[in-house]
Write a protein that holds these residues in place. Structure first.
Motif, mmCIF file in Angstrom:
data_model
loop_
_atom_site.group_PDB
_atom_site.id
_atom_site.type_symbol
_atom_site.label_atom_id
_atom_site.label_comp_id
_atom_site.label_asym_id
_atom_site.label_seq_id
_atom_site.Cartn_x
_atom_site.Cartn_y
_atom_site.Cartn_z
ATOM 1 N N UNK A 671 35.496 34.833 50.490
ATOM 2 C CA UNK A 671 34.545 34.142 51.368
ATOM 3 C C UNK A 671 35.238 33.086 52.221
ATOM 4 N N UNK A 672 36.195 32.370 51.637
ATOM 5 C CA UNK A 672 36.878 31.291 52.361
ATOM 6 C C UNK A 672 38.335 31.635 52.636
ATOM 7 N N UNK A 673 38.638 32.912 52.748
ATOM 8 C CA UNK A 673 40.044 33.300 52.937
ATOM 9 C C UNK A 673 40.583 32.797 54.273
ATOM 10 N N UNK A 674 41.897 32.677 54.335
ATOM 11 C CA UNK A 674 42.555 32.210 55.560
ATOM 12 C C UNK A 674 43.686 33.166 55.923
ATOM 13 N N UNK A 675 43.792 33.480 57.191
ATOM 14 C CA UNK A 675 44.895 34.307 57.682
ATOM 15 C C UNK A 675 46.093 33.380 57.920
ATOM 16 N N UNK A 676 46.794 33.074 56.851
ATOM 17 C CA UNK A 676 47.915 32.146 56.868
ATOM 18 C C UNK A 676 49.192 32.824 56.388
ATOM 19 N N UNK A 677 50.313 32.401 56.957
ATOM 20 C CA UNK A 677 51.605 32.885 56.474
ATOM 21 C C UNK A 677 51.756 32.528 55.003
ATOM 22 N N UNK A 678 52.260 33.437 54.224
ATOM 23 C CA UNK A 678 52.352 33.247 52.784
ATOM 24 C C UNK A 678 51.194 33.928 52.083
ATOM 25 N N UNK A 679 49.996 33.646 52.531
ATOM 26 C CA UNK A 679 48.826 34.309 51.961
ATOM 27 C C UNK A 679 48.755 35.758 52.416
ATOM 28 N N UNK A 680 49.117 36.019 53.666
ATOM 29 C CA UNK A 680 49.137 37.403 54.147
ATOM 30 C C UNK A 680 50.147 38.214 53.342
ATOM 31 N N UNK A 681 51.319 37.635 53.129
ATOM 32 C CA UNK A 681 52.383 38.371 52.438
ATOM 33 C C UNK A 681 52.091 38.569 50.959
ATOM 34 N N UNK A 682 51.703 37.496 50.258
ATOM 35 C CA UNK A 682 51.621 37.544 48.805
ATOM 36 C C UNK A 682 50.236 37.829 48.256
ATOM 37 N N UNK A 683 49.229 37.822 49.103
ATOM 38 C CA UNK A 683 47.879 38.112 48.619
ATOM 39 C C UNK A 683 47.310 39.345 49.312
ATOM 40 N N UNK A 708 35.831 51.108 41.696
ATOM 41 C CA UNK A 708 35.564 50.061 40.707
ATOM 42 C C UNK A 708 36.799 49.799 39.845
ATOM 43 N N UNK A 709 37.439 50.868 39.368
ATOM 44 C CA UNK A 709 38.642 50.690 38.551
ATOM 45 C C UNK A 709 39.782 50.112 39.380
ATOM 46 N N UNK A 710 39.870 50.539 40.613
ATOM 47 C CA UNK A 710 40.917 50.024 41.494
ATOM 48 C C UNK A 710 40.697 48.551 41.788
ATOM 49 N N UNK A 711 39.446 48.171 41.966
ATOM 50 C CA UNK A 711 39.117 46.767 42.192
ATOM 51 C C UNK A 711 39.522 45.921 40.998
ATOM 52 N N UNK A 712 39.290 46.447 39.799
ATOM 53 C CA UNK A 712 39.671 45.721 38.578
ATOM 54 C C UNK A 712 41.187 45.607 38.473
ATOM 55 N N UNK A 713 41.888 46.642 38.849
ATOM 56 C CA UNK A 713 43.363 46.604 38.806
ATOM 57 C C UNK A 713 43.895 45.560 39.780
ATOM 58 N N UNK A 714 43.340 45.529 40.972
ATOM 59 C CA UNK A 714 43.770 44.541 41.972
ATOM 60 C C UNK A 714 43.477 43.126 41.478
ATOM 61 N N UNK A 715 42.332 42.951 40.840
ATOM 62 C CA UNK A 715 41.972 41.647 40.283
ATOM 63 C C UNK A 715 43.004 41.196 39.252
ATOM 64 N N UNK A 716 43.400 42.102 38.353
ATOM 65 C CA UNK A 716 44.316 41.737 37.270
ATOM 66 C C UNK A 716 45.754 41.569 37.741
ATOM 67 N N UNK A 717 46.184 42.417 38.683
ATOM 68 C CA UNK A 717 47.601 42.430 39.035
ATOM 69 C C UNK A 717 47.962 41.568 40.244
ATOM 70 N N UNK A 718 46.981 41.271 41.095
ATOM 71 C CA UNK A 718 47.291 40.492 42.305
ATOM 72 C C UNK A 718 46.467 39.217 42.403
ATOM 73 N N UNK A 719 45.152 39.361 42.375
ATOM 74 C CA UNK A 719 44.284 38.226 42.686
ATOM 75 C C UNK A 719 44.355 37.119 41.653
ATOM 76 N N UNK A 720 44.135 37.464 40.397
ATOM 77 C CA UNK A 720 44.152 36.435 39.353
ATOM 78 C C UNK A 720 45.521 35.775 39.228
ATOM 79 N N UNK A 721 46.616 36.536 39.217
ATOM 80 C CA UNK A 721 47.939 35.888 39.155
ATOM 81 C C UNK A 721 48.200 34.954 40.338
ATOM 82 N N UNK A 722 47.699 35.299 41.524
ATOM 83 C CA UNK A 722 47.927 34.451 42.694
ATOM 84 C C UNK A 722 47.303 33.069 42.504
ATOM 85 N N UNK A 723 46.160 33.007 41.848
ATOM 86 C CA UNK A 723 45.468 31.723 41.715
ATOM 87 C C UNK A 723 46.212 30.766 40.793
#
Length: 776
Positions: A671-683, A708-723
């Protein structure tokens, strides 16, 4: 007046009643307006305002230049008026006579922009004043009695990690824009004191007060404790900061609205007062129990008046008062009952709590709760609004450019209102605006005597994007004769870049005006395009404008930058428009990729998937050339508030999770994402890499993907670790903006015609009637 006996819709009835009520009653509006305006006026002396205005001038230009401006504040002149006089283009000073310090700084900026070709914006300034200063003889009376700025969410999306130096510059900008009313929303310090008086323990208070990134929604009763606990050091910082902010704004002649009690309390109050009626607030956006559903104290309970008056009295003692108080009890929270009697009693109780502390109180209400919410019938709205004496409530029609409510509510049942442009949700990037709707809407509402509009303003959830739209809307509050959008944008482009003639820059901006800034639909635009959304096979990207025409504007601005001395504002805009070009290209490339996948064409799919990831790498490289488009400064600002390593980690988490998942399990992801350098690359790129790999495997195995399964995989492997990651990102720009923009343009603008064409209407699911998400 003759009315047909055939069916009247509820809106029609409102319009009829509104006409009957307000026809020939202009004097009544003037009376109600006068009551509000006696409070929305400068509290500082003329001498103080005059000195504050001169200080703004002195901070913007050199000492030698500042001496050429004389300011005289005369409060006996017409409200929001100024005169500027300089007899000839010689050594004489520029004389400014104004009704307030704010009017004086607005006059100074009017002269800078329209007679000296200068501009001051969020992203920087262009202040090459001519020598000698030109002659002028101008008198202006603003058509808006109030010029308003801020959304309750702006403090959370854009101001959270600001220190005084940033606020100092921003207050100067507010003064130059002629803003006369704004918010002073920090309140957690006062609530801590009040809760302690009611014998709540520190752990109980910690479980209620959120972290800095989420104050706005804790205050509105949507969540509790998320991102917390609030540290004592940040509470003290916020208190000191707000005291400095309101002091400086008032010195200039601006009025500030303070928060009042809306009814939201920690859950522990139920045990403390078992015989008091508390409403169970519905769970908001599926937040888990430990972060959801604070209590709502029924305003008709005696305890409401007790707590509310205790809180407000402390607010006034600490921050002073301009007799205006904001309270929004039902933002995305439905009242306990739709009955008119109940809603009337609620509004009356809230207002009575204000007047108990301040008999002259005016209630500032955001009208957002009425937008697209079927709970609020015409009868319910009228019952709520008329419970407060007319003229003692001031309503912000929060998104007038897209969802105006003043027509269907019969001009808020007679309560004065402010026409507001919202334009942005969550502080997301992406070029978007409705310039024609703003221009037409303000003029029509202003010229209709049946409407109780007394001001104009801007209410963005987040700033730092689409700056031209905000300056245009604010200009409408001061310039009644602004009749040509084309001329305004020509002048804007020349002042922004310091060019004295029309040419490629003005051509480019008028293309932007007729493309990205021509949005006229009712779709819920939230800045979620393709590459910065959670990947899915079901996305439906679309645009409302001619992408080829927009790209011509990009080429014009790029060629202008290459041929001239491209200043900081020019370089900022070059990154922004080239970013938009890549955004559109990514949307079209996604449609092409999904077409390859559906046709089971592995070779074409792999070629286009590689291009998609390559595009994101190029975008990250482009954004890295300008510090306004970088993740690093944002994260470092957040961490700088930590006094210990644990606090620094917590503040960085607040910043990262707001940009990404928003809630602990991705309740409001992106919802509040930003098109910023660093975030584009790593998120963003990291998510799409996982998604595209899965599609590739499905093609090779002749299988399908499960979103649904792919969304869960992205959550576990990319999104949650990024935070929770603590990776350090650049805080200084790298690379040459013009050269990088040229490389990106030449590489990608020609490829667009090889991809599927973006539809120009939303071909996905149409927006169903549902409660509008506040995040607002």
């Amino acid at each position: 007046m003759i009315v047909s006996a055939t069916k009247l819709t509820s809106v029609g009835i409102w319009l009829l009643l509104g006409t009957l009520v307000f026809e020939g009653s202009a004097h009544r509006l003037q009376q109600h307006e006068a009551h509000i305006l006696q409070h929305v006026r400068p509290r500082s002396s003329e001498e103080t305002q005059q000195q504050a205005a001169l200080e703004v001038i002195g901070r913007l230009i050199s000492e030698e230049q500042a001496k050429q401006f004389h300011v005289n504040v005369d409060s006996t002149t017409e409200r929001n008026s100024f005169q500027i006089f300089k007899e000839s283009a010689g050594d004489q000073p520029v004389e400014i006579r104004a009704s307030s310090g704010i009017a004086a700084t607005k006059a100074f900026y009017h002269y800078l922009k329209y007679f000296c070709g200068c501009l001051v914006a969020w992203e920087g300034s262009q202040l090459q004043l001519p020598k000698p200063l030109p002659a002028i003889n101008v008198s202006i009376i603003a058509p808006s009695s109030i010029v308003y700025y801020q959304n309750v969410c702006t403090w959370s999306y854009s101001f959270t990690w600001w220190r005084w130096s940033q606020w100092r510059r921003h207050i100067d900008w507010m003064a130059l824009q002629g803003i006369t009313l704004s918010l002073a929303p920090f309140q957690e310090d006062i609530w801590t004191e009040v809760f302690l008086e009611y014998n709540l323990t520190k752990p109980q208070i910690d479980n209620h007060l959120s972290g800095p990134s989420f104050f706005a929604w804790q205050r509105m009763g949507n969540i509790r404790g998320w991102g917390g606990p609030l540290t004592k050091s940040f509470a003290n910082f916020g208190r000191t900061l707000q005291q400095r902010v309101v002091h400086e704004m008032r010195r200039l002649g601006m009025a500030l609205a303070l928060p009042a009690f809306a009814g939201h309390l920690p859950v522990q109050f139920r045990a403390l007062y078992p015989n008091v009626t508390f409403a169970n607030v519905s769970v908001w956006n599926n937040f888990p129990p430990q972060y959801a559903s604070p209590l709502y104290l029924e305003p008709t309970e005696p305890l409401f008046a007790e707590i509310g008056s205790r809180f407000l009295r402390r607010m006034v003692d600490v921050y002073g008062s301009d007799h205006i108080y904001f309270a929004d009890p039902f933002n995305e929270i439905d009242p306990a009952s739709p009955s008119g009697k109940y809603l009337s009693s609620v509004a009356s109780a809230i207002f009575s709590t204000m007047t108990k502390v301040d008999p002259a109180a005016v209630w500032l209400l955001q009208g957002w709760m009425f937008v697209k919410n079927p709970f609020w019938s015409s009868r319910a709205i009228r019952s709520f609004l008329t419970a407060v004496p007319v003229g003692r409530m001031l309503v912000l029609d929060l998104q007038s450019e897209q969802f105006p409510q003043y027509v269907r509510t019969a001009s808020y049942a007679g309560q004065p209102f402010i026409w507001c442009m919202l334009s942005n949700f969550g502080g997301t990037l992406g070029m978007l605006g409705s310039v024609e709707k703003v221009h037409r809407g303000i003029r029509e509402a202003r010229n209709n005597s049946s409407f109780t509009m007394i001001g104009t303003g801007i209410t963005p959830e987040g700033i730092h994007q689409n700056y031209a739209m905000y300056e245009f809307a604010l200009e409408m509050g001061w310039d009644e004769g602004l009749d040509s959008m084309e001329r305004w944008f020509n002048s804007y482009a020349m002042s922004r870049y310091g060019t004295t003639t029309e040419g490629r820059a003005t051509e480019a901006w008028n293309i932007f005006r007729t493309t990205v800034y021509s949005f006229a639909g009712l779709e819920l635009m939230r800045g979620k395009y393709t590459f910065n959304r959670r990947p899915s096979s079901k996305l439906s990207p679309w645009v409302w404008y001619d992408v080829d025409a927009f790209n011509q504007g990009v080429q014009l601005l790029l060629s202008f930058a290459e041929a001239t001395n491209c200043n900081e504002l020019c370089r900022h805009d070059l990154v922004d428009v080239t970013r938009q070009l890549l955004q559109n290209t990514a949307d079209a490339l996604y449609l092409t990729i999904m077409d390859d996948y559906k046709r089971r064409n592995v070779t074409r799919y792999r070629g286009h998937a590689t291009l998609f990831l390559e595009l994101l790498s190029d975008l990250d490289r482009l954004l890295l050339t300008n510090e306004h488009f970088m993740l690093g400064p944002f994260l470092e600002s957040a961490k700088s508030f930590g006094e210990t390593s644990l606090e620094r980690q917590k503040y960085e988490y607040n910043a990262r999770v707001q940009l990404t998942l928003w809630g602990p399990q991705g309740q409001i992801v992106d919802y509040a994402n930003k098109q910023w350098a660093g975030m584009v690359r790593d998120f963003f790129r990291a998510r799409w890499s996982v998604f595209l790999d899965e599609l590739d495997r499905a093609l090779v195995s002749n299988g399908t993907i499960n979103d649904s399964k792919l969304r869960e995989k992205i959550f576990r492997t990319v999104e949650l670790p990024f935070t929770t990651n603590n990776r350090h990102y650049n805080t200084s720009a790298l690379g040459n903006t013009i050269e990088t923009a040229r490389f990106v343009y030449d590489k990608w603008s020609g490829k667009l015609h090889g991809f599927k064409k973006l539809p120009t209407t939303d071909t996905g699911k149409k927006n169903k009637r549902r409660k509008t998400r506040w995040l607002s």
